[in-house]
Scaffold this motif. Structure first.
Motif, mmCIF file in Angstrom:
data_model
loop_
_atom_site.group_PDB
_atom_site.id
_atom_site.type_symbol
_atom_site.label_atom_id
_atom_site.label_comp_id
_atom_site.label_asym_id
_atom_site.label_seq_id
_atom_site.Cartn_x
_atom_site.Cartn_y
_atom_site.Cartn_z
ATOM 1 N N GLU A 175 38.572 46.046 34.342
ATOM 2 C CA GLU A 175 39.740 45.172 34.439
ATOM 3 C C GLU A 175 39.387 43.756 34.892
ATOM 4 O OE1 GLU A 175 42.523 47.057 37.017
ATOM 5 O OE2 GLU A 175 43.004 48.675 35.601
ATOM 6 N N ASP A 185 36.980 38.020 38.305
ATOM 7 C CA ASP A 185 38.278 37.993 38.961
ATOM 8 C C ASP A 185 39.116 39.203 38.554
ATOM 9 O OD1 ASP A 185 38.309 35.122 40.199
ATOM 10 O OD2 ASP A 185 37.599 34.850 38.147
ATOM 11 N N THR A 186 39.910 39.696 39.493
ATOM 12 C CA THR A 186 40.815 40.803 39.218
ATOM 13 C C THR A 186 42.058 40.283 38.499
ATOM 14 O OG1 THR A 186 42.100 40.595 41.256
ATOM 15 C CG2 THR A 186 40.045 41.879 41.370
ATOM 16 N N PRO A 187 42.856 41.162 37.912
ATOM 17 C CA PRO A 187 44.104 40.715 37.264
ATOM 18 C C PRO A 187 45.034 39.974 38.221
ATOM 19 C CG PRO A 187 43.588 42.950 36.589
ATOM 20 C CD PRO A 187 42.612 42.604 37.667
ATOM 21 N N GLY A 188 44.946 40.278 39.522
ATOM 22 C CA GLY A 188 45.801 39.608 40.500
ATOM 23 C C GLY A 188 45.218 38.322 41.045
ATOM 24 N N THR A 231 37.812 39.962 34.842
ATOM 25 C CA THR A 231 37.629 38.886 33.864
ATOM 26 C C THR A 231 36.492 37.985 34.318
ATOM 27 O OG1 THR A 231 39.992 38.895 33.342
ATOM 28 C CG2 THR A 231 38.738 36.952 32.684
#
Length: 548
Positions: free
Chosen positions: A418, A439-442, A420
């Motif tokens: 998940e 980086d995480t989705p959040g 990026t």
């Protein structure tokens, strides 16, 4: 009388041993409750100390946990250890930091804001936590490191990946002989080479060689100094000693403010020093000090923005140290004459809440106040938990800080699929910098790499950097894990570092660089060697080819 005293001492020792055994037995019951899924608070309350003495300390739980594993009573469980570890935030950035202080010595500076306490290194107070440990160990580097290793181990922190932070006076102002001895003794303590105080490594190089595969590997070595003491030769010596990060006191980007506070250098000299530091691949930590003599809240806001101007300082890490009024500093006399007035706590919180969101995503704000006990501060802010107050103010305003520290994944579980991969580039002084991150989705940060593409080739004139782009840092976040271990959902040991290096190599190759150099710490040499880098004289290097 003598025999009676011996009997009393023996009885006291036996009582203490019995009491410790009782605590250990209780702690094992708590551990078993945790194993069965009980929460820590409930488990502690279920097994209180006898006589209404309260509850077990976490270091006792850690000792019981280790004994139960050694005896085969339970399986090793990182999740369980995380519940009982004291101050887990200390190692949530992925490494364990040990701070050591150099001996008291004169400083070439005459800054009016700097405390001057007999028997202490310049600018340090004896009751500051880190400084107190140095004083208690007579500023001996071996004793400071070894005692801190023991303390960290007792409270459950991993100690196999250690960042050494050498503080005190200006590093370059000490003699070469003292600097070399100090670093060697730190490495000897990490290597556990000197348990009987007779065995010593003959040279710094031999101590470093042992540490490459040692029990407590040095994954970062940090010194602090003044920008006017930075030279090409001093940087080459720092690399030979294994230094990877340099802290310098910038304090202000205004020459008049620097003059009023007797800082002893100009802004232009700061920028020249930063250029050399970056050319050497070092991570750059800057100290910035609002509320100096002559500054105002408005001038400080403008001054802070100058740090991030293209080709200016643009630090990798930042320590915001608001000027604190101390009796031992010359500034105290200015205050007595009515020529200086500290900001109030509210003014300072508002100022920091104004400037914190300005910090770029590539910088980490390590501190926003010095940990000076309030009884030393004459007037102005006396709150050491200022970061929390500023965070509350930012939340109230509906805004946030995007610095690295505010985005680290820490306890967040990470799924590599998940994440990026992002590349943020910016023009710095003498180089194009790439901040490559996962980086995480959040929007949280799982890991990053700093890649420097020098515009002026090899300013330090060392063969390792000929035609080379430079990896200045590789960092993967999450609770520090021991070398060779894995933990489900943890960012460390998931291959992120390797992927970041591959991306850096691709960027460097596409821009025409023939080599990739990395400013490796002694204890990370094996990591980079496994990824195709070989040891040069001062850096790990790898030949790369431009894609066809």
């Amino acid at each position: 009388m003598y025999n009676n005293r011996m009997v009393n001492e023996r009885e006291a020792w036996q009582l203490k041993r019995q009491h410790s055994a009782e605590k250990l037995a209780l702690a094992k019951l708590v551990i078993m409750d945790l194993e069965s899924g009980e929460g820590l608070r409930n488990a502690l309350r279920a097994h209180p100390l006898p006589g209404g003495e309260g509850f077990l300390a976490k270091h006792t739980l850690v000792a019981a946990y280790k004994e139960m594993i050694a005896d085969g009573e339970i399986e090793d469980s990182p999740e369980l250890l995380a519940q009982i570890r004291m101050k887990p935030i200390r190692t949530l950035s992925g490494v364990t930091t040990i701070t050591v202080l150099t001996k008291p010595a004169p400083c070439p500076g005459t800054c009016i804001f700097c405390p001057n306490v007999p028997g202490m290194p310049q600018s340090y107070l004896p009751d500051e936590p880190g400084a107190r440990r140095g004083l208690e160990n007579d500023f001996d580097p071996y004793r400071q490191v070894s005692s801190r290793l023991r303390a960290l181990d007792e409270v459950g922190h991993p100690t196999d990946k250690i960042e050494l932070l050498i503080l005190g006076g200006s590093w370059n102002a000490y003699s070469h002989q003292y600097r070399e001895w100090f670093v060697r003794r730190c490495f000897e303590a990490l290597n556990e080479e000197n348990k009987d105080d007779n065995i010593k490594c003959a040279t710094l190089e031999s101590a470093q060689a042992y540490n490459v595969y040692g029990t407590h590997r040095n994954v970062g070595l940090v010194i602090e100094t003044r920008p006017d003491l930075i030279t090409r030769d001093s940087l080459l010596e720092l690399r030979r000693m294994g230094v990877t990060k340099i802290q310098i006191g910038v304090q202000s980007m205004n020459d008049e403010i620097l003059r009023l506070n007797h800082r002893g250098h100009s802004v232009d000299l700061v920028i020249a020093a930063v250029k050399l530091i970056r050319a050497g691949g070092f991570k750059l930590v800057v100290h910035w000090m609002p509320n100096l003599l002559g500054a105002t809240l408005e001038s400080d806001r403008k001054d802070f923005e100058l740090l991030w101007r293209e080709g200016s300082v643009q630090p990798d890490e930042l320590k915001i140290y608001p000027c604190q009024l101390l009796k031992s500093a010359e500034l105290y006399q200015y205050w007595q004459r009515g020529e200086y007035k500290p900001y109030t706590e509210r003014e300072l919180v508002n100022l920091l809440a104004d400037i914190k969101p300005v910090v770029p995503i590539y910088c980490r704000i390590n501190r926003i106040i010095r940990d000076i006990p309030s009884q030393n501060v004459v007037e102005g802010n006396k709150t050491t938990s200022l970061r929390q107050n500023v965070a509350e103010e930012l939340e109230h305003r509906g805004t946030r800080c995007h610095c690295i520290r505010c985005r680290e994944v820490r306890t967040i579980r990470v799924k590599a699929s998940e994440l990026t991969l992002n590349d943020f580039s910016y023009q710095a002084n003498g180089a194009v910098e790439h901040f490559i991150s996962f980086d995480t989705p959040g929007g949280d940060l799982a890991g990053f790499l700093r890649l420097s593409l020098p515009m002026e080739r090899n300013l330090l004139n060392t063969p390792d950097l000929d035609g080379a782009a430079i990896i200045r840092e590789v960092h993967v976040f999450g609770q520090s894990l021991e070398v060779g271990t894995e933990q489900s959902g943890a960012a460390q040991h998931t291959g992120l570092g390797r992927k970041l290096i591959e991306k850096a190599q691709s960027i460097a190759s596409s821009q025409g660089y023939q080599r990739l150099a990395v400013i490796s710490a002694v204890g990370t040499r094996a990591y980079y060697a496994a990824r195709g880098f070989v040891e040069g004289s001062l850096y790990m290097v790898k030949d790369i080819k431009k894609p066809a």
